[in-house]
Design an enzyme around this catalytic site. Sequence first.
Site, PDB file in Angstrom:
ATOM      1  CE1 TYR A   1      -5.040-130.560  -1.909  1.00  0.00           C
ATOM      2  CE2 TYR A   1      -4.831-130.847   0.453  1.00  0.00           C
ATOM      3  CZ  TYR A   1      -4.673-131.327  -0.827  1.00  0.00           C
ATOM      4  OH  TYR A   1      -4.149-132.585  -1.011  1.00  0.00           O
TER       5      TYR A   1
ATOM      6  CG  HIS B   1       0.364-131.457  -4.362  1.00  0.00           C
ATOM      7  ND1 HIS B   1      -0.457-130.467  -3.882  1.00  0.00           N
ATOM      8  CD2 HIS B   1      -0.391-132.576  -4.353  1.00  0.00           C
ATOM      9  CE1 HIS B   1      -1.654-130.961  -3.611  1.00  0.00           C
ATOM     10  NE2 HIS B   1      -1.645-132.231  -3.902  1.00  0.00           N
TER      11      HIS B   1
END
Length: 232
Positions: A8, A66
């Site tokens: 992010y 992830h």
Amino acid sequence: MIDTAEMYADGAAEELVGEALAGRRDEAFLVSKVLPQNSTRCGTIAACERSLHRLRADHLDLYLLHWRGQIPLEETLDAFATLVRTGKIRLWGVSNFAVSDLEELLTLPRGAAVTTDQVVYNLTRRGIEYDLLPWCRTRGLPIMAYSPIEQGRLPGHPALGEVAARHGVTPAQIALSWVLRHAGLNTIPRAGTTAHVRENHAALDVHLTEQDLAQLDRVFPAPTGPRPLEML
């Protein structure tokens, strides 16, 4: 619970979380994620240490892969085990794993230590109800649902507005309450302001009726067969 990831904003999100948690780390259940290309034995440990530095923290409560990449899962699990043993993480899990991925994971020596699967789930993306959700429920594996309001698009739907009006709440709260109706499932809605956090939290007090659920099912039908796992 605060959910973030090294991906992010190329780490800037973790830096912001670290700033917000300065002096109050113990008040949060902190989650971050390693990118699949970094998930080798050494790469996972290095990625975790970088995340901890950005977060100004000495440990993560939960560390996730992830999504699945090309690196063998055994390498990532070995790294997770090392991170647990050294106190850098408390728990580990996965994200965006389909049933077939989880079944393979459980065949590995360290696979049974998985604590969650974080996947997209909302009224417009109900595919996990057909296979993944019942599979996880049978095995007692919690699901973390991300994008519960479809990145802000769901609250504008008229069907949610009608249900929200009956309850005197916002459409976003209806979308969250609908996701949270499942046992063994939590969700991580985005919140950009204090008011937004409070609105999200108040969704816990919304109790959808059979009429509400039937109306939403008509507009957003449940899956009748297997669907590929969706990702956002």
